[in-house]
Design an enzyme around this catalytic site. Structure first.
Site, PDB file in Angstrom:
ATOM      1  N   ARG A  70       1.003  -1.177   0.151  1.00 36.32           N
ATOM      2  CA  ARG A  70      -0.162   0.051   0.262  1.00 36.32           C
ATOM      3  C   ARG A  70       0.793   1.247  -0.180  1.00 36.32           C
ATOM      4  O   ARG A  70       2.040   1.191   0.431  1.00 36.32           O
ATOM      5  CB  ARG A  70      -0.793   0.066   1.241  1.00 36.32           C
ATOM      6  CG  ARG A  70      -2.185  -1.158   1.065  1.00 36.32           C
ATOM      7  CD  ARG A  70      -2.867  -0.715   2.412  1.00 36.32           C
ATOM      8  NE  ARG A  70      -2.069  -1.258   3.727  1.00 36.32           N
ATOM      9  CZ  ARG A  70      -1.795  -0.071   4.617  1.00 36.32           C
ATOM     10  NH1 ARG A  70      -2.009   1.178   4.285  1.00 36.32           N
ATOM     11  NH2 ARG A  70      -1.183  -0.504   5.511  1.00 36.32           N
TER      12      ARG A  70
ATOM     13  N   SER B 221      -1.248  -5.838   9.274  1.00 35.34           N
ATOM     14  CA  SER B 221      -0.742  -6.947   8.278  1.00 35.34           C
ATOM     15  C   SER B 221       0.684  -7.470   8.723  1.00 35.34           C
ATOM     16  O   SER B 221       1.557  -7.011   9.249  1.00 35.34           O
ATOM     17  CB  SER B 221      -0.629  -6.148   7.005  1.00 35.34           C
ATOM     18  OG  SER B 221       0.385  -6.968   6.087  1.00 35.34           O
TER      19      SER B 221
ATOM     20  N   HIS C 193     -11.123  -4.386  12.070  1.00 35.50           N
ATOM     21  CA  HIS C 193      -9.747  -4.945  11.043  1.00 35.50           C
ATOM     22  C   HIS C 193      -9.547  -6.271  11.906  1.00 35.50           C
ATOM     23  O   HIS C 193      -8.375  -6.054  12.508  1.00 35.50           O
ATOM     24  CB  HIS C 193      -8.557  -3.830  11.050  1.00 35.50           C
ATOM     25  CG  HIS C 193      -7.449  -4.466  10.153  1.00 35.50           C
ATOM     26  ND1 HIS C 193      -6.315  -4.184  10.386  1.00 35.50           N
ATOM     27  CD2 HIS C 193      -7.667  -5.126   8.936  1.00 35.50           C
ATOM     28  CE1 HIS C 193      -5.499  -4.461   9.406  1.00 35.50           C
ATOM     29  NE2 HIS C 193      -6.288  -5.120   8.585  1.00 35.50           N
TER      30      HIS C 193
ATOM     31  N   ASP D 130     -10.159 -10.932   7.535  1.00 36.58           N
ATOM     32  CA  ASP D 130      -9.357  -9.398   7.595  1.00 36.58           C
ATOM     33  C   ASP D 130     -10.407  -8.276   7.879  1.00 36.58           C
ATOM     34  O   ASP D 130      -9.981  -7.502   8.661  1.00 36.58           O
ATOM     35  CB  ASP D 130      -8.665  -9.297   6.494  1.00 36.58           C
ATOM     36  CG  ASP D 130      -7.897  -7.963   6.376  1.00 36.58           C
ATOM     37  OD1 ASP D 130      -7.205  -7.987   7.325  1.00 36.58           O
ATOM     38  OD2 ASP D 130      -8.090  -7.203   5.496  1.00 36.58           O
TER      39      ASP D 130
ATOM     40  N   LYS E  50      -8.569  -2.410   0.654  1.00 39.74           N
ATOM     41  CA  LYS E  50      -8.457  -1.386   1.660  1.00 39.74           C
ATOM     42  C   LYS E  50      -9.507  -0.255   1.407  1.00 39.74           C
ATOM     43  O   LYS E  50      -9.924   0.456   2.443  1.00 39.74           O
ATOM     44  CB  LYS E  50      -7.271  -1.332   2.081  1.00 39.74           C
ATOM     45  CG  LYS E  50      -6.290  -2.387   2.538  1.00 39.74           C
ATOM     46  CD  LYS E  50      -7.226  -2.787   3.724  1.00 39.74           C
ATOM     47  CE  LYS E  50      -6.144  -3.980   4.448  1.00 39.74           C
ATOM     48  NZ  LYS E  50      -6.957  -4.939   5.422  1.00 39.74           N
TER      49      LYS E  50
ATOM     50  N   ARG F 262       1.580 -12.109  -1.961  1.00 39.26           N
ATOM     51  CA  ARG F 262       0.215 -12.315  -1.616  1.00 39.26           C
ATOM     52  C   ARG F 262      -0.619 -13.202  -2.409  1.00 39.26           C
ATOM     53  O   ARG F 262       0.059 -13.794  -3.464  1.00 39.26           O
ATOM     54  CB  ARG F 262      -0.564 -10.910  -1.821  1.00 39.26           C
ATOM     55  CG  ARG F 262      -0.011  -9.856  -0.680  1.00 39.26           C
ATOM     56  CD  ARG F 262      -0.809 -10.103   0.623  1.00 39.26           C
ATOM     57  NE  ARG F 262      -0.475  -9.005   1.562  1.00 39.26           N
ATOM     58  CZ  ARG F 262      -0.993  -8.869   2.899  1.00 39.26           C
ATOM     59  NH1 ARG F 262      -1.884  -9.635   3.107  1.00 39.26           N
ATOM     60  NH2 ARG F 262      -0.380  -8.010   3.615  1.00 39.26           N
TER      61      ARG F 262
ATOM     62  N   LYS G  75      -2.961 -12.499  11.600  1.00 41.01           N
ATOM     63  CA  LYS G  75      -4.579 -12.836  11.663  1.00 41.01           C
ATOM     64  C   LYS G  75      -5.224 -13.815  10.792  1.00 41.01           C
ATOM     65  O   LYS G  75      -5.937 -14.937  10.900  1.00 41.01           O
ATOM     66  CB  LYS G  75      -5.433 -11.300  10.891  1.00 41.01           C
ATOM     67  CG  LYS G  75      -5.234 -10.085  11.779  1.00 41.01           C
ATOM     68  CD  LYS G  75      -6.050  -9.188  11.505  1.00 41.01           C
ATOM     69  CE  LYS G  75      -6.119  -8.839   9.965  1.00 41.01           C
ATOM     70  NZ  LYS G  75      -4.822  -8.346   9.496  1.00 41.01           N
ATOM     71  N   THR G  76      -4.465 -13.965   9.445  1.00 39.58           N
ATOM     72  CA  THR G  76      -5.082 -14.843   8.447  1.00 39.58           C
ATOM     73  C   THR G  76      -4.605 -16.145   8.942  1.00 39.58           C
ATOM     74  O   THR G  76      -5.156 -17.359   8.935  1.00 39.58           O
ATOM     75  CB  THR G  76      -4.531 -14.391   7.142  1.00 39.58           C
ATOM     76  OG1 THR G  76      -5.023 -13.263   6.639  1.00 39.58           O
ATOM     77  CG2 THR G  76      -4.831 -15.571   6.068  1.00 39.58           C
TER      78      THR G  76
END
Length: 527
Positions: free
Chosen positions: A54, A234, A216, A253, A197, A317, A238-239
């Site tokens: 990003r 990130s 988030h 997410d 996002k 990714r 989390k994932t």
């Protein structure tokens, strides 16, 4: 200059604008246009060029009376004038009109039908359109898609470059949200994550206005209906941690929490793929197949992927539909959470691997949102950088922090939720000295928190941060539970811990006098 909706409608209705193509049709376009390469797993792999993460400094919100008093203006939510937006909007429309082909997708953000955002996505790239189909919620048929009247339109033109002197941007890249015109405008970057996002930012503005908490976080649910939320930026896990073969995934997410429970905002997952393996993360690895969009992986001439190669970026990714995970909840929603996990990747190496938080500590750490930005998640990040991201999602939150904090605090109280802080970062020393906490230990600690096993163990108070640390967890070395014990140099530990305490305190000053009581009750030892 006025907002010309007819120009956008004409662009979408052009014979060369392909509407709601199937995955196979998009694959054919992607490969014919040489936008990406086919891998042996069946996934396609695209390179995003200069932008492999990003670009938060290039994100803007159009400033007008409709939103002026609501937005938390600053370095994250930068204002741009309506005049500059409209000029740029029409430039992008004219640019896309000259393209031989465009790709259009209609879908939804939000699996709760009462608060769904209807979306139209217009893409210059076919692979971006496939990404959008993976990440947003896909209608069941082309007929259903054709009936969608968009609440918001996302226009992505990666090869269009802004002129900062004329267009009012910081660089050639821009991500602009106009709530008045219900439009997201993206240009100058091929990184597909900007689409996901920016829609999340829109939902973070809209949902709280209806007393719905936007988060988030990832979420999963057990066989007994017990729901767990995983907050974190990130790279904090989390994932990975929510993809548990013994629990069903709700989403990885972005979520909302309303009077009925938790619901996924997305229709897919956007997992980090660096160092991915079937042994460590089988669910995510097995999700990479036909229909998956990979970004910036290294692939040889035979189509074989080297997941360990970071030649292009650490931020490799994989974007895939949520049903590529076997044990998912569909539709993606469940009841109210029993457990909340705050994930942090502590580069100081001083926070415990897991600790239980009381209500004040939970609110303190939610507002603080401490972690370390990991390599590749943003442009210019090459090694962990200690960072505070309000509510574990500051880059995506248009409203003031207290809006989200008050909503979460009320929900924690109402549903008697247990809250834990989990460090997925370093132990035994700071970054470069200590080691990253092993995933197998983190999984065991998190599982015990969720299944209630930690309710039956003893806790001791951390001497610096005031956190309640389990004295024993079966299968986890006791030496790492209390961070100081994992350091061979105890004096160095104390120095690093105090450095982090001071960073917490300095960061919390931005919340002003109203947060003073919360800071005093946050549990830190007074100097």
């Amino acid at each position: 200059m006025s907002f010309n909706t007819s120009a956008l409608e004409a662009l979408i209705d052009k014979p060369s604008s392909h509407f709601q193509l199937t995955t196979t049709e998009l694959y054919n376009k992607i490969l014919k246009r040489d936008e990406a390469e086919l891998t042996e797993l069946g996934a396609i792999n695209a390179k995003t060029g200069e932008y492999t993460g990003r670009s938060p400094k290039d994100k803007f919100i159009v400033d007008n009376p409709q939103v002026k008093d609501d937005i938390d203006w600053g370095a994250i939510n930068q204002p741009i004038s309506e005049e500059k937006f409209l000029n740029l909007y029409h430039k992008v429309i004219d640019y896309l009109n000259d393209k031989e082909e465009l790709f259009v997708f209609n879908g939804y953000a939000g699996s709760d039908s009462n608060s769904q955002l209807k979306l139209t996505v217009v893409n210059e790239f076919a692979w971006h359109n496939l990404f959008a189909q993976n990440m947003f919620i896909k209608p069941t048929s082309k007929e259903e898609a054709s009936k969608i009247k968009a609440d918001f339109t996302l226009i992505s033109a990666p090869h269009f470059k802004a002129d900062p002197k004329i267009d009012g941007t910081r660089s050639e890249t821009f991500v602009i949200i106009s709530f008045k015109h219900k439009t997201i405008l993206i240009g100058g970057t091929e990184y597909a994550g900007e689409m996901k996002k920016s829609v999340f930012s829109v939902m973070n503005y809209l949902l709280p206005q209806h007393n719905i908490m936007s988060m988030h976080c990832s979420a999963n649910v057990g066989d007994k209906g017990d729901v767990a939320l995983f907050f974190g930026l990130s790279g904090t896990g989390k994932t990975t941690l929510s993809a548990d073969p013994n629990r069903k995934l709700i989403g990885d997410d972005e979520h909302g929490w309303n009077e009925n429970g938790v619901f996924n905002i997305e229709g897919g997952c956007y997992a980090k793929a660096i160092n991915l393996s079937a042994e460590k993360e089988p669910q995510i690895f097995n999700a990479i197949r036909y229909g998956t969009v990979l970004e910036n992986l290294v692939v040889d001439a035979h189509g074989y992927i080297d997941f360990d190669d970071n030649h292009y970026t650490e931020n490799t990714r994989a974007a895939y539909p949520i049903d590529h995970i076997d044990n998912v909840v569909l539709p993606s929603k469940a009841s109210h959470p029993n457990t909340i996990i705050f994930l942090t990747a502590d580069a100081f190496g001083v926070l415990p691997p897991i600790s239980k938080l009381n209500k004040d500590q939970a609110m303190y750490h939610f507002l603080s949102g401490f972690t370390s930005k990991l390599a590749g998640t943003e442009r210019g990040i090459t090694e962990p950088v200690p960072s505070f991201s309000t509510c574990f999602g500051a880059p995506f939150l248009p409203l003031r922090a207290e809006v989200y904090a008050n909503l979460l605090g009320d929900l924690i109280d109402k549903h008697a939720v247990d809250v834990y802080l989990v460090n997925t970062g370093w132990t035994g020393g700071k970054y470069g000295v200590g080691n990253r906490i092993e995933l197998k230990y983190t999984r065991k600690m998190v599982n015990d928190a969720i299944n209630g096993a930690l309710k039956n163990t003893g806790f001791e108070k951390d001497e610096v941060f005031g956190l309640s640390i389990p004295t024993e967890i079966e299968g986890v070395p006791s030496t790492i539970l209390q961070p100081k014990n994992a350091w061979s140099d105890k004096e160095a530990y104390t120095d690093q811990a105090q450095l982090l305490v001071e960073r917490f305190k300095d960061n919390f000053k931005k919340f002003g006098a109203n947060a003073q009581d919360l800071e005093l009750n946050g549990g830190f030892k007074s100097n």
